[in-house]
Design a protein around this motif. Structure first.
Motif, PDB file in Angstrom:
ATOM      1  N   GLU A 129       0.839  -1.188   0.000  1.00  0.00           N
ATOM      2  CA  GLU A 129       0.000   0.000   0.000  1.00  0.00           C
ATOM      3  C   GLU A 129       0.879   1.244   0.000  1.00  0.00           C
ATOM      4  OE1 GLU A 129      -3.658   0.448   1.324  1.00  0.00           O
ATOM      5  OE2 GLU A 129      -3.716  -1.295   0.011  1.00  0.00           O
ATOM      6  N   THR A 130       0.422   2.268  -0.653  1.00  0.00           N
ATOM      7  CA  THR A 130       1.168   3.512  -0.586  1.00  0.00           C
ATOM      8  C   THR A 130       1.059   4.076   0.806  1.00  0.00           C
ATOM      9  OG1 THR A 130      -0.796   4.329  -1.632  1.00  0.00           O
ATOM     10  CG2 THR A 130       1.213   4.379  -2.925  1.00  0.00           C
TER      11      THR A 130
ATOM     12  N   ALA B 149      -4.256   7.322  -5.817  1.00  0.00           N
ATOM     13  CA  ALA B 149      -3.041   6.955  -6.534  1.00  0.00           C
ATOM     14  C   ALA B 149      -2.625   8.084  -7.466  1.00  0.00           C
ATOM     15  CB  ALA B 149      -3.272   5.665  -7.326  1.00  0.00           C
ATOM     16  N   VAL B 150      -3.618   8.702  -8.126  1.00  0.00           N
ATOM     17  CA  VAL B 150      -3.282   9.802  -9.035  1.00  0.00           C
ATOM     18  C   VAL B 150      -2.637  10.939  -8.259  1.00  0.00           C
ATOM     19  CG1 VAL B 150      -4.290  11.574 -10.504  1.00  0.00           C
ATOM     20  CG2 VAL B 150      -5.021   9.218 -10.736  1.00  0.00           C
ATOM     21  N   VAL B 151      -3.207  11.224  -7.070  1.00  0.00           N
ATOM     22  CA  VAL B 151      -2.627  12.302  -6.252  1.00  0.00           C
ATOM     23  C   VAL B 151      -1.190  11.960  -5.875  1.00  0.00           C
ATOM     24  CG1 VAL B 151      -2.799  13.482  -4.049  1.00  0.00           C
ATOM     25  CG2 VAL B 151      -4.841  13.061  -5.391  1.00  0.00           C
ATOM     26  N   HIS B 152      -0.969  10.690  -5.490  1.00  0.00           N
ATOM     27  CA  HIS B 152       0.386  10.276  -5.114  1.00  0.00           C
ATOM     28  C   HIS B 152       1.334  10.415  -6.293  1.00  0.00           C
ATOM     29  CE1 HIS B 152      -0.987   7.624  -1.516  1.00  0.00           C
ATOM     30  NE2 HIS B 152      -1.280   8.906  -1.404  1.00  0.00           N
ATOM     31  N   VAL B 153       0.867   9.991  -7.464  1.00  0.00           N
ATOM     32  CA  VAL B 153       1.728  10.093  -8.644  1.00  0.00           C
ATOM     33  C   VAL B 153       2.073  11.551  -8.908  1.00  0.00           C
ATOM     34  CG1 VAL B 153       1.788   9.807 -11.129  1.00  0.00           C
ATOM     35  CG2 VAL B 153       0.966   7.970  -9.707  1.00  0.00           C
ATOM     36  N   ALA B 154       1.075  12.425  -8.738  1.00  0.00           N
ATOM     37  CA  ALA B 154       1.336  13.836  -8.962  1.00  0.00           C
ATOM     38  C   ALA B 154       2.379  14.343  -7.976  1.00  0.00           C
ATOM     39  CB  ALA B 154       0.041  14.635  -8.830  1.00  0.00           C
ATOM     40  N   LEU B 155       2.272  13.892  -6.704  1.00  0.00           N
ATOM     41  CA  LEU B 155       3.239  14.332  -5.699  1.00  0.00           C
ATOM     42  C   LEU B 155       4.642  13.851  -6.050  1.00  0.00           C
ATOM     43  CD1 LEU B 155       1.319  13.842  -2.370  1.00  0.00           C
ATOM     44  CD2 LEU B 155       2.236  15.962  -3.255  1.00  0.00           C
ATOM     45  N   VAL B 156       4.744  12.559  -6.421  1.00  0.00           N
ATOM     46  CA  VAL B 156       6.064  12.022  -6.758  1.00  0.00           C
ATOM     47  C   VAL B 156       6.616  12.743  -7.979  1.00  0.00           C
ATOM     48  CG1 VAL B 156       7.275   9.976  -7.545  1.00  0.00           C
ATOM     49  CG2 VAL B 156       5.675   9.800  -5.694  1.00  0.00           C
ATOM     50  N   ALA B 157       5.730  13.007  -8.950  1.00  0.00           N
ATOM     51  CA  ALA B 157       6.193  13.724 -10.140  1.00  0.00           C
ATOM     52  C   ALA B 157       6.670  15.112  -9.765  1.00  0.00           C
ATOM     53  CB  ALA B 157       5.071  13.800 -11.173  1.00  0.00           C
ATOM     54  N   GLY B 158       6.029  15.713  -8.751  1.00  0.00           N
ATOM     55  CA  GLY B 158       6.494  17.016  -8.282  1.00  0.00           C
ATOM     56  C   GLY B 158       7.889  16.919  -7.687  1.00  0.00           C
ATOM     57  N   PHE B 159       8.081  15.879  -6.852  1.00  0.00           N
ATOM     58  CA  PHE B 159       9.414  15.685  -6.273  1.00  0.00           C
ATOM     59  C   PHE B 159      10.435  15.392  -7.358  1.00  0.00           C
ATOM     60  CE2 PHE B 159       7.258  14.528  -2.178  1.00  0.00           C
ATOM     61  CZ  PHE B 159       7.764  15.605  -1.499  1.00  0.00           C
ATOM     62  N   PHE B 160       9.958  14.817  -8.457  1.00  0.00           N
ATOM     63  CA  PHE B 160      10.843  14.471  -9.561  1.00  0.00           C
ATOM     64  C   PHE B 160      11.183  15.710 -10.378  1.00  0.00           C
ATOM     65  CE2 PHE B 160      10.682  13.473 -14.152  1.00  0.00           C
ATOM     66  CZ  PHE B 160      11.839  12.723 -14.264  1.00  0.00           C
ATOM     67  N   GLY B 161      10.169  16.527 -10.658  1.00  0.00           N
ATOM     68  CA  GLY B 161      10.373  17.625 -11.603  1.00  0.00           C
ATOM     69  C   GLY B 161      10.937  18.883 -10.981  1.00  0.00           C
TER      70      GLY B 161
END
Lengths: 102, 421, 199
Positions: free
Chosen positions: B12-13, B43-55
């Motif tokens: 689980e995330t 999950a979409v929110v989490h992906v957005a957060l990780v993408a933020g940490f990435f970008g």
């Protein structure tokens, strides 16, 4: 609901058969190698699926780890052979390796 | 939170446990009323957060590279975009690249050529799933987080090779060949170097390794023993090489190969490679921070405890959220310093030749890292035989493990190495 | 938690990649299909709660073996995107035999009653639901069964671990490395013996 074991076995079967057909029909030596990798992976899917769905425990996972490592070793040796073949025949077509000499 | 180490590594995330789990999902559950859709949206929110940490860090480092390189060369660098300091330079660059024509050479493979940048970006982005930015602030917390992170990052090389091969250009092919040889070789000493602090900490879970290093500065794993101290530098060299940064940037050596595997790329696809490079610089420096430099700990117990105190009352999520943000701040500062060192090195040292690069790896770094590994394994045994302690500085890891990982009180203590009696 | 949609995505990618390897004529595209196939197999492993195997698959197989394969492709392609044609007759025969084999296996899989196995598992290993198998695999390697297995295997006497195979595999890997390096090197010496290569 949980995915039935048969589905995983079917995926493994598709991998296995693709690998067999690939090994049988391709004439590029590297492509034959890819077929071997597919067959090994089909077996791996079955091992891990059985490890998950049966009371046999983790042995399936351990065996699949061994398979992965041995596949790496096999690929290294096979590639070295393929490179030698290419050097001697100027092609990687395995059908051309029909002369019994180095 | 359930008990035992199974819970910590649940698939689980667990990103922002208080915020994501309690707030986002329950909010969505209430608003949508369907658990499946709610978890999908979470999950979409989490992906957005990780993408933020990435970008976002990548954008910051692109700007920093321009400024630092300019200062090193006695220039000013960007000054005007976005007012002072040119801080809008990176988004402006991105905007400019977005408008460029998406070219593909005639000789290129029409499927693989456009696909290659995505492989690079996705593998770089996926690495951020396993990176804890603060205590528990991690998208996917696994027992084998570090292992999986290295595995995902090793996929980047496939994108680079495909890019080089599918370009249909000799320069690109040369660059890809060099890149493949270099990255695959440097993975070996890098993996050995990563194993050394793992052996000291007795865990592959990045969150656990970070949590172990609380307390005074001496508790950081870099000061655990002389071998981990040396390992940090070897790891840093390997990490620089695996990000194909100068002086190891043979893959795109512009003085000999035009731009290596990037030659035929333009516009947004090119910027994808660029973004991935800076993001993976941050990722490898993040690993270095977590493994050696104490993760999100400041090295001063008082500060850390007061931050931890904010987390104590789980009922009020803004406070624990603030604690996480502070932890992330510390982590980000440490990682950014390491990234700045990479930038500094790039603009200071000349590029090596390809044979020198391979020789550095195979003749020097691999034997050195193997020796360090042996030494790091033997060190606690020798130390406990002679002085009765297992560490010179700081408390033994086992004593630290108990308060740091209270959720795993009894199950994992037996599995902890490095603090043999 | 329902993993069904994820299973379908990974299963389709796995099978699609495998079929792509077979039907593609371009060796580089074959390699790419193989990457897709093996990468999504790792996804299936994660779904099967075998995290460690999945990660190893990504690290060793996709990140290592396949890179080696692509390397081989690059070194042996005499021209860019070189293709070796297979005659239509062979293709047809291969497809027919393949479909036949697949149908045989598929019917076998369908015929077996797997549910009994399933039932046995849920009784035997209630704790096996999480994917954190790294520690358990390590213990299993040295011969200590995981907690939930102790009861199951008591009747079979002391089962040894996998330490001996593990050691054999590691020696084997070393031998293979040396052998592969020797094979790849010997031919180079023959090839550029006259020109005196820098190696």
């Amino acid at each position: 609901m949980e995915t039935p074991l048969a589905y995983y076995l079917f995926v493994g079967a598709v991998l296995f058969v693709s690998g067999i057909v690939c090994m049988a029909t391709k004439r590029n030596g590297i492509a034959v190698l890819m077929g071997v990798e597919l067959v090994l992976n089909g077996a791996n899917v079955n091992f891990v699926a059985f490890a998950h769905y049966t009371p046999l425990g983790l042995d399936g996972q351990i065996v699949s780890l061994f398979v992965i490592v041995l596949a790496a070793a096999e690929a290294a040796v096979a590639l070295a052979i393929a490179l030698n073949f290419y050097n001697n025949h100027q092609t990687i077509d395995v059908d051309r390796g029909d002369k019994l000499r180095g | 939170m359930e008990t035992g180490w199974q819970a910590a590594g649940d698939l689980e995330t667990t990103m922002i446990p208080s915020l994501a789990e309690a707030t986002i999902r329950s909010f969505l559950d209430g608003a949508i009323g369907n658990a499946g859709w709610a978890s999908l949206l979470a999950a979409v929110v989490h992906v957005a957060l990780v993408a933020g940490f990435f970008g976002v860090p990548a954008g910051i480092f692109i700007w920093a590279e321009r400024k630092i390189s300019a200062r090193i060369q006695d220039r000013l660098g960007p000054t005007r975009v976005g007012g002072r300091f040119g801080w809008l330079q990176a988004p402006a660059d991105g905007l400019k690249l977005l408008q460029k024509e998406d070219l593909a050479p005639k000789a290129a493979d029409q499927i693989l050529f456009p696909m290659a940048p995505y492989i690079v970006v996705v593998s770089s982005l996926a690495a951020f799933m396993f990176l804890p930015f603060s205590d528990g602030w991690i998208a996917v917390s696994l027992d084998i987080g570090l292992y999986l992170m290295l595995a995902v990052m090793s996929l980047e090389v496939i994108g680079v090779i495909l890019a080089g091969y599918s370009s249909g250009s000799k320069w690109a092919l040369f660059g890809a060949m060099r890149e493949a040889a270099q990255m695959v070789s440097y993975e070996i000493p890098m993996a050995i170097c990563v194993v050394i602090p793992v052996v000291a900490a007795g865990s592959l879970n990045l969150n656990e390794i970070g949590a172990l290093q609380g307390g005074w500065l001496g508790n950081w794993l870099i000061f655990h023993d002389p071998f981990t101290f040396a390992t940090f530098f070897v790891y840093f060299v390997c990490a620089t090489a695996s990000c194909k940064r100068a002086p190891f940037d043979l893959a795109e050596a512009e003085s000999e190969l035009v731009a290596g595997f990037l030659t035929e790329y333009s516009g947004f696809r090119w910027s994808f490679f660029f973004l991935a490079e800076y993001a993976s610089m941050f990722a490898v420096c993040g690993i270095a921070t977590l493994l050696f430099l104490g993760g999100w700990h400041t090295g001063i117990p008082g500060l850390d405890e007061s931050v931890q105190g904010l987390r104590g009352s789980s009922a009020s999520w803004p406070l624990s959220w603030l604690a996480n943000v502070l932890g992330f701040g510390v982590f980000f500062v440490k990682s950014s310093l390491l990234v700045c060192v990479q930038i500094w090195v790039r603009w200071t040292l000349p590029r090596l030749r390809i044979d020198q690069v391979m020789m550095t790896c195979l003749k020097y770094l691999v034997p050195i890292s193997c020796t360090l590994f042996l030494g790091a394994v033997i060190w606690p045994l020798v130390l406990s035989a002679t002085t009765g302690k297992t560490t010179l500085l700081g408390e033994p890891l086992g004593e630290r493990a108990a308060p740091a990982l209270e959720i795993q009180a009894d199950t994992t203590m037996t599995g902890r190495e490095g603090d043999l009696p | 938690m329902s993993n069904q949609p994820l299973f379908w995505i990974f299963a389709l990618l796995t099978c699609g990649g495998a079929v792509g390897v077979v039907i593609s004529q371009n060796i580089v595209r074959m390699a790419f299909s193989l990457i897709v196939s093996l990468g999504s197999t790792a996804g299936l492993f994660f779904l099967l709660e075998a995290d460690f195997v999945g990660a190893t698959q990504l690290l060793v197989y996709v990140g290592g073996t396949l890179v080696l394969l692509i390397f081989g492709v690059m070194l042996t392609a005499s021209g860019p995107f070189q293709q070796i044609r297979v005659s239509p007759g062979e293709t047809f025969l291969g497809a027919a035999v393949g479909l036949l084999l697949l149908s045989v296996i598929a019917f076998t899989v369908i015929d077996v009653e797997w549910d009994t196995l399933n039932a046995a598992r849920t009784e035997a290993s209630p704790g096996a639901e999480s994917g954190n198998t790294a520690r358990a695999i390590g213990l299993r390697l040295v011969g200590i069964p995981a907690d939930h297995e102790i009861g199951v295997h008591e009747g079979r006497g002391g089962r040894t671990g996998y330490l001996l195979p593990f050691e054999i595999v590691s020696i084997h890997l070393l031998v293979v490395l040396v052998g592969a390096a020797y094979l790849a090197r010997a031919k180079r010496r023959v090839a550029d013996g006259s020109t005196g290569g820098e190696n």
